[in-house]
Design an enzyme around this catalytic site. Structure first.
Site, PDB file in Angstrom:
ATOM      1  N   GLU A   1       0.644  -1.174  -0.186  1.00 31.50           N
ATOM      2  CA  GLU A   1      -0.001   0.027  -0.044  1.00 31.50           C
ATOM      3  C   GLU A   1       0.856   1.373  -0.106  1.00 31.50           C
ATOM      4  OE1 GLU A   1      -3.961  -1.731   2.532  1.00 31.50           O
ATOM      5  OE2 GLU A   1      -2.385  -0.549   3.348  1.00 31.50           O
TER       6      GLU A   1
ATOM      7  N   CYS B   1       3.468   8.237   1.133  1.00 27.29           N
ATOM      8  CA  CYS B   1       4.037   7.255   2.102  1.00 27.29           C
ATOM      9  C   CYS B   1       4.230   5.994   1.474  1.00 27.29           C
ATOM     10  CB  CYS B   1       3.052   7.131   3.159  1.00 27.29           C
ATOM     11  SG  CYS B   1       3.539   5.978   4.285  1.00 27.29           S
TER      12      CYS B   1
ATOM     13  N   CYS C   1       6.410  -7.545   6.863  1.00 25.37           N
ATOM     14  CA  CYS C   1       7.422  -7.033   7.500  1.00 25.37           C
ATOM     15  C   CYS C   1       8.081  -7.984   8.283  1.00 25.37           C
ATOM     16  CB  CYS C   1       7.237  -5.589   8.229  1.00 25.37           C
ATOM     17  SG  CYS C   1       8.549  -4.970   9.109  1.00 25.37           S
TER      18      CYS C   1
ATOM     19  N   CYS D   1       6.764  -5.650  15.246  1.00 26.08           N
ATOM     20  CA  CYS D   1       6.303  -4.461  16.503  1.00 26.08           C
ATOM     21  C   CYS D   1       4.970  -4.525  16.707  1.00 26.08           C
ATOM     22  CB  CYS D   1       6.592  -2.930  16.056  1.00 26.08           C
ATOM     23  SG  CYS D   1       8.137  -2.779  15.393  1.00 26.08           S
TER      24      CYS D   1
ATOM     25  N   CYS E   1       1.734  -2.970  15.351  1.00 22.51           N
ATOM     26  CA  CYS E   1       1.656  -2.466  14.117  1.00 22.51           C
ATOM     27  C   CYS E   1       0.756  -3.584  13.104  1.00 22.51           C
ATOM     28  CB  CYS E   1       3.039  -2.553  13.702  1.00 22.51           C
ATOM     29  SG  CYS E   1       3.127  -2.263  11.460  1.00 22.51           S
TER      30      CYS E   1
ATOM     31  N   CYS F   1      -0.746   5.839  10.334  1.00 16.60           N
ATOM     32  CA  CYS F   1       0.555   5.235  10.553  1.00 16.60           C
ATOM     33  C   CYS F   1       0.143   3.898  11.500  1.00 16.60           C
ATOM     34  CB  CYS F   1       1.093   6.233  11.498  1.00 16.60           C
ATOM     35  SG  CYS F   1       2.915   5.449  11.777  1.00 16.60           S
TER      36      CYS F   1
END
Ligand code: FAD
Ligand code: SF4
Lengths: 356, 221
Positions: A92, A105, A112, A116, A119, A330
């Site tokens: 995205e 962004c 990933c 974290c 996230c 975010c």
């Protein structure tokens, strides 16, 4: 044989390519010019290459531009684009227009590996690396391409875990032979993989943003497993060693979690950690994600926290929250649900064409 | 190049590099530094290849350090590591990392070579009453299983994702944890292995009432 994408190749790579194809050396500069300055949509539009050369190139290469599959638009004008990448993966990009600028962004990986706690991308695991072309395609293939003034590598993935592709993409963005952007318009954000951080500081002039989120070791381990390998104290020490100031900006991202990292104790420790370092801190609102034990700090408390850091001499801003209603804010970028949905579409589509 | 020039490291000779399962090796080197169980070292063959990280699998007071690694077919380093012979040299960093603060009543959850730091902790007597839950695709990848079985007994649980039903639990560690009656919010959980396992396990633990302060993870990224 599948065609090799040209978009995302650096001039050095194009030079190797033209030599291998038996073309004159200067063709590399011509191709780079068509790709990154004249924004052609096909090899055939590269009109200063002879027709024969264009035909020769088209047999093996393609531009490699990929249109977004989907777009969702927020009430605040933020748009989230979903791009297919190799092997049925999706990433995205979020386009965020403001009065005086428009920020894009971009993602650097599909999924990933950093895991974290806060996230959504981390929750979907790792699906693969993006090439420099796939990174830049997120800019080139959106309708607002020419309006974008700033790029942040803060989408899906950890850019320093795919540093070579990221550096190639920033080289293309900032070179004279490429898009000619100022590195001041580009920010690369990382959890702080120290060996890659060193290389980035050496080889790029773009801004650096480090995900800090808490100055305390045990707490950061809880939020970010990477703390076990590259502790934030070491990351900051490394930045102190290699950061020469000047045009480049170093900032620290700080997502605020209610009752966890928003206390006066944190302000004091942050002041100690960042003391004397030329940097800024961006406070970010946390958008609760499904099944998460974390909650966001209230706006009032965020303001208090900002003022307390400012009074310690740390330049601190609160990042305005955009695109929340379309999960573009975010930490919310995740294609998991969409992947499932799109796989279905994909298969049925393939199936359909087979029948036809 | 790059990263090695900035890392404190030395050239070391391989003591041994034994294949213990398909694609899996135990690499032994002299221990030149003190380390804390749970720490990693960076390894490389030459300065051209970026260093890769490996958990130390041996005891703190052992004269040799042991690394357990699995070969990745398309990998840049591991295919070369697996060709190393006794006496060959490689680049080795000082030990570092803080996946070390292990408390009693620990539950170790690992997949594949992620068992390595827990072996070091157990061999170094860092923890009492630990439970080990290890996930692998086939029985041969339950590294150190003789030692773990003999020292931990029932507190050593093997989750074999591709085994036929038999003496091992059939399924992934995450499936096991979802069904595990003894999963308690009062224990301390240590997870090591792939990002997928760590993230999914963490979610399961949180959903079963374990506080995030009791979950510590090392991801082999
Ligand atoms: C803290 C920590 C501790 C670790 N401890 C251990 C340990 O004890 N034992 C152990 O075996 N490993 C451990 N690892 C993993 C180890 O560091 C290496 O990542 C692993 O050995 C693979 O190295 P490689 O160079 O062979 O493969 P790499 O070249 O790093 O590639 C890894 C895999 O990714 C794929 N890949 C590579 N490039 C791309 C690309 N561009 N796109 C898509 N896929 C790609 C490859 O096909 C390969 O399967 C640890 C990692 C960390 C972070
Ligand atoms: S916050 Fe960034 S580094 Fe962490 S899991 Fe999400 S995408 Fe990865």
């Amino acid at each position: 044989m599948s065609l090799i994408p040209l978009y995302g190749k650096t001039r050095t790579e194009l030079a190797e390519l033209v030599i291998a194809e038996g073309l004159p050396k200067f063709s590399a500069t011509q191709i780079a010019d068509w790709l990154y300055r004249k924004d052609v949509d096909s090899i055939d539009q590269m009109s200063n290459l002879s027709k024969k050369v264009r035909e020769q190139l088209s047999e093996k290469y393609t531009l490699g531009l990929i249109a977004p599959d989907q777009v969702s638009e927020s009430t605040d004008g933020t748009k989230k684009y979903l791009f297919p990448t190799g092997n049925n993966k999706f990433v995205e990009a979020a386009y965020i227009p403001e009065s005086d600028r428009a920020t894009l962004c971009v993602s650097s990986q599909a999924g990933c590996k950093m895991g974290c706690l806060f996230c959504m991308t981390g929750k979907q695991g790792f699906q693969g690396q993006l090439t420099s072309g796939e990174i830049l395609n997120q800019l080139r293939s959106i309708p607002e391409f020419r309006n974008v003034t700033n790029i942040v590598y803060m989408g899906m993935g950890e850019p320093f875990d795919n540093l070579d592709s990221v550096l190639k993409s920033t080289e293309i963005l900032t070179s004279d032979w490429g898009m000619g952007w100022s590195p001041k318009r580009i920010t690369v954000s990382s959890v702080g993989l120290i060996p890659a951080l060193r290389k980035f500081m050496e080889q790029s002039n773009c801004h650096l943003a480090i995900s800090l989120h808490t100055p305390f070791e045990e707490e950061r381990k809880m939020l970010m497993p990477i703390q076990n390998v590259y502790p934030i104290a070491d990351v900051v020490a490394e930045i102190r060693k290699v950061f020469k100031g000047g045009q480049r900006r170093v900032s620290f991202e700080y997502i605020m979690f209610d009752g966890i990292n928003d206390t006066p104790k944190h302000v004091k420790e942050m002041a100690k950690l960042l003391s004397g370092l030329e940097c800024r801190v961006n406070l970010i609102r946390f958008h609760t994600i499904p099944d998460s034990p974390l909650r966001g700090t209230s706006d009032a408390k965020m303001l208090e926290f900002r003022d307390a850091l400012t009074s310690k001499g740390i330049f601190t801003t609160i990042r305005s929250s955009r695109g929340q209603d379309i999960q573009a804010a975010c930490g919310l970028l995740s294609t998991k649900a969409l992947i499932e949905k799109n796989n279905l579409l994909f298969f049925s589509h393939k199936f359909f064409t087979n029948i036809v | 190049m790059k990263s090695w020039s900035d890392i404190e490291h030395s050239k070391q000779r391989v003591i041994s590099n034994e294949r213990i399962a398909p694609g899996s090796h135990l690499l032994k080197l002299h221990r030149n530094h003190k380390f804390i169980a749970g720490q990693v070292i960076a390894l490389g063959i030459s300065a051209e290849i970026e260093p890769r990280l490996y958990s130390i699998a041996s005891a703190e007071n052992d004269d040799l350090i042991t690394i357990l690694y699995s070969e990745k077919a398309e990998g840049a380093l591991t295919p070369m590591l697996s060709n190393l012979k006794t006496g060959d040299t490689l680049l080795v960093s000082k030990p570092f990392g803080t996946f070390t603060a292990v408390k009693d009543n620990a539950v170790f959850v690992a997949t594949g070579t992620g068992i390595a730091p827990f072996m070091s902790m157990l061999l170094s007597n860092k923890v009492n009453h630990a439970t080990v839950i290890h996930g692998a695709s086939y029985p041969e990848f339950f590294y150190f299983s003789e030692y773990l079985h003999s020292t931990l007994g029932e507190r050593y649980i093997r989750c074999c994702s591709r085994c036929m039903p038999g003496c091992l639990y059939v399924g992934r560690v995450t499936k096991f944890l979802k069904e595990w009656d003894a999963l308690s919010p009062n224990k301390n959980y240590y997870l090591c292995g792939s990002a997928e396992m760590v993230v999914e396990t963490r979610d399961i633990l949180i959903s079963r009432g374990v506080s995030t302060a009791k979950i510590n993870s090392e991801i082999y990224f």
